[in-house]
Design a protein around this motif. Structure first.
Motif, PDB file in Angstrom:
ATOM      1  N   MET A  85       0.831  -1.203   0.000  1.00  0.00           N
ATOM      2  CA  MET A  85       0.000   0.000   0.000  1.00  0.00           C
ATOM      3  C   MET A  85       0.867   1.255   0.000  1.00  0.00           C
ATOM      4  O   MET A  85       0.609   2.208  -0.739  1.00  0.00           O
ATOM      5  CB  MET A  85      -0.921  -0.010   1.218  1.00  0.00           C
ATOM      6  CG  MET A  85      -1.919  -1.159   1.240  1.00  0.00           C
ATOM      7  SD  MET A  85      -3.194  -0.979  -0.021  1.00  0.00           S
ATOM      8  CE  MET A  85      -4.145   0.366   0.676  1.00  0.00           C
ATOM      9  N   VAL A 143      -8.134  -4.364  -5.587  1.00  0.00           N
ATOM     10  CA  VAL A 143      -8.817  -4.309  -4.289  1.00  0.00           C
ATOM     11  C   VAL A 143      -9.346  -5.686  -3.923  1.00  0.00           C
ATOM     12  O   VAL A 143      -9.112  -6.187  -2.817  1.00  0.00           O
ATOM     13  CB  VAL A 143      -9.956  -3.270  -4.323  1.00  0.00           C
ATOM     14  CG1 VAL A 143     -10.775  -3.332  -3.037  1.00  0.00           C
ATOM     15  CG2 VAL A 143      -9.399  -1.872  -4.521  1.00  0.00           C
ATOM     16  N   ALA A 161     -12.845   0.104   1.142  1.00  0.00           N
ATOM     17  CA  ALA A 161     -12.060   0.091  -0.099  1.00  0.00           C
ATOM     18  C   ALA A 161     -12.935  -0.219  -1.303  1.00  0.00           C
ATOM     19  O   ALA A 161     -12.789   0.395  -2.373  1.00  0.00           O
ATOM     20  CB  ALA A 161     -10.928  -0.926   0.011  1.00  0.00           C
ATOM     21  N   ARG A 162     -13.867  -1.148  -1.158  1.00  0.00           N
ATOM     22  CA  ARG A 162     -14.735  -1.497  -2.285  1.00  0.00           C
ATOM     23  C   ARG A 162     -15.735  -0.384  -2.596  1.00  0.00           C
ATOM     24  O   ARG A 162     -16.090  -0.184  -3.764  1.00  0.00           O
ATOM     25  CB  ARG A 162     -15.443  -2.819  -1.990  1.00  0.00           C
ATOM     26  CG  ARG A 162     -14.485  -4.024  -2.102  1.00  0.00           C
ATOM     27  CD  ARG A 162     -15.159  -5.347  -1.881  1.00  0.00           C
ATOM     28  NE  ARG A 162     -14.271  -6.434  -2.261  1.00  0.00           N
ATOM     29  CZ  ARG A 162     -13.870  -7.402  -1.431  1.00  0.00           C
ATOM     30  NH1 ARG A 162     -14.282  -7.411  -0.163  1.00  0.00           N
ATOM     31  NH2 ARG A 162     -13.065  -8.348  -1.861  1.00  0.00           N
ATOM     32  N   GLU A 165     -13.648   2.114  -4.471  1.00  0.00           N
ATOM     33  CA  GLU A 165     -13.385   1.583  -5.811  1.00  0.00           C
ATOM     34  C   GLU A 165     -14.593   1.778  -6.719  1.00  0.00           C
ATOM     35  O   GLU A 165     -14.472   2.262  -7.854  1.00  0.00           O
ATOM     36  CB  GLU A 165     -13.032   0.104  -5.705  1.00  0.00           C
ATOM     37  CG  GLU A 165     -12.817  -0.579  -7.056  1.00  0.00           C
ATOM     38  CD  GLU A 165     -12.764  -2.087  -6.939  1.00  0.00           C
ATOM     39  OE1 GLU A 165     -11.974  -2.704  -7.663  1.00  0.00           O
ATOM     40  OE2 GLU A 165     -13.539  -2.650  -6.127  1.00  0.00           O
TER      41      GLU A 165
END
Length: 444
Positions: A85, A143, A161-162, A165
């Motif tokens: 990351m 991801v 994160a999703r 995204e």
């Protein structure tokens, strides 16, 4: 057209995303487009910045008619989830000055190559400022891969994160990926189907082709003519499930006519070396120069392509196209219904992921059956010639760009302003396009 390609990896990297990004840029330049690239110094798959490059310095160069701007980045010697990351974030931050510099160049299209999606906010803002079409091309769903493969583990972080995204993906004018299944995943994440395009990876069948003689590598590696070579060539990382090959080689140690050759590098190489220690049927060699790739691929009697079951349709192994073009038999590990299964099953053997016994059985069967190896190799070669042409993919890309340009002009005529990728004035469209030079100064 003027096209900016923005992505982490680029030539002279020999495998993975960098190989295809560079080939795309060169193909576009050869077709009369003016292409610039913002990328990092080459470091993959060794996770070490290549000789003649410096990780902390900006640099500008020209390769094959493409102007390349390289931004600094941090490369961890032993990449873990958190270190990866930080690695990606370092490039996302350091590449910003290069993007700012390209705004005045005013490209027609800005294409971000994922990974890394960390660069998506900057790519979208850049496209807005430059009045360019914003295009996201997904080579890996990073991801999903990070969490599904266990590189990152927090369920709360996964949800956040999703969501990020999905929000970013929906902002691009076009989202493309390399298989129908991966393109469908973009739709599942919220992208309007009308904005999704499939751009398969390709192979130049004129540079990768079956040899009519034994590969020079047999002599260089001391492999007798009667030995059947099982070849794995490429990145040795977490997504490959390459540890399965070590177990398979161990299970076939008593078979004296089968030799495993491992060519490549990556985060999992040391573990693979340890697992194969003491096995007389295993040979390791480093990544070979690109001009030797055809000779290397023709070393194989059987190409082997492992993949973890939980990586299905998150990535598509880039090495597969070269395997097909070499005209050698292929054994892959994939689940039914995945893109890898659909690609290999009509012209190779497919066994379940992580099933060492099934892989060993398939290798044994092919090693004992030269007629079947030859038939599968011919089918694979035919598929590479007919379906994996680079011109086909680039033509699709060009047609989509032209459509985006027409859409922008139509919106301009009706007074509608697109969210990203606005139209240009006729004066801007008619301005002279200055050729790129090799000596432009990069920020220090």
């Amino acid at each position: 057209m003027k096209i900016l390609i923005y992505g982490l990896n680029y030539a002279p990297e020999l495998t993975g995303v960098g190989k295809y990004t560079a080939e795309m840029a060169v193909l576009l330049a050869s077709r009369g487009h003016e292409v610039r690239v913002v990328c990092a110094p080459p470091y993959y798959p060794e996770w070490r910045v290549a000789a003649n490059y410096v990780s902390w310095r900006y640099r500008c160069e020209t390769r094959d008619g493409v102007t390349i701007w390289r931004a600094p980045l941090w490369v961890p010697a032993h990449p873990s989830g958190l270190k990866r990351m930080l690695h990606l974030a370092s490039f996302a931050a350091s590449s910003l000055p290069l993007l700012v510099r390209q705004v005045l160049w005013r490209p027609d299209a800005a294409m971000l190559i994922a990974p890394t999606l960390m660069c998506a906010p900057a790519a979208l803002v850049f496209a807005r400022l430059a009045s360019a079409s914003a295009w996201l091309h997904i080579q890996d769903f990073e991801v999903d891969a990070a969490f599904d493969l266990g590189l990152l583990k927090s369920s709360r972080a996964a949800r956040v994160a999703r969501w990020i995204e999905s929000t970013l993906l929906r902002r691009f004018d076009t989202v493309s990926s390399i298989t129908p299944q991966m393109s469908s995943r973009a739709v599942f994440k919220g992208v309007d189907p009308s904005r999704v395009v499939c751009l398969p990876n390709w192979v130049d069948a004129s540079t990768i082709f079956p040899l009519t003689r034994a590969s020079d590598y047999r002599r260089l590696l001391g492999i007798p003519a009667d030995q059947k070579v099982v070849l794995y060539s490429g990145n040795m990382g977490a997504k490959q499930g390459i540890e399965t090959l070590a177990d398979t080689a161990a299970s076939l140690a008593a078979r004296t006519d089968v030799t495993f050759v491992f060519c490549g590098s990556g985060a999992a190489k040391e573990n693979l070396l340890e697992r194969c220690a003491g096995l007389a049927n295993c040979i390791f060699i480093p990544l070979q120069p690109v001009e030797r790739l055809n000779e290397l691929l023709n070393l194989a009697d059987i190409h082997v392509l492992p993949q973890r079951g939980d990586a299905a349709d998150l990535v598509m192994p880039s090495k597969l196209t070269g395997m097909f073009a070499s005209g050698r038999a292929v054994v892959a590990m994939a689940r039914h219904g995945t893109a890898l299964y659909d690609a290999v099953s009509p012209r190779g053997l497919v066994v379940p992921p992580d099933d060492v016994k099934a892989l060993a059985t398939a290798i044994t069967a092919l090693a004992s059956d030269p007629e079947r190896r030859a038939a599968l190799g011919k089918a694979a070669r035919r598929y590479a010639e007919l379906a994996l042409s680079p011109e086909s993919t680039i033509s699709t890309f060009e047609a989509r760009l032209a459509a985006l340009g027409r859409g922008s002009r139509s919106k301009h005529a009706t007074g509608e302003t697109p969210y990203f990728g606005g139209p240009r004035s006729s004066a801007a469209a008619a301005r002279r396009r200055k050729p790129a030079t090799t000596e432009e100064a990069a920020p220090d």
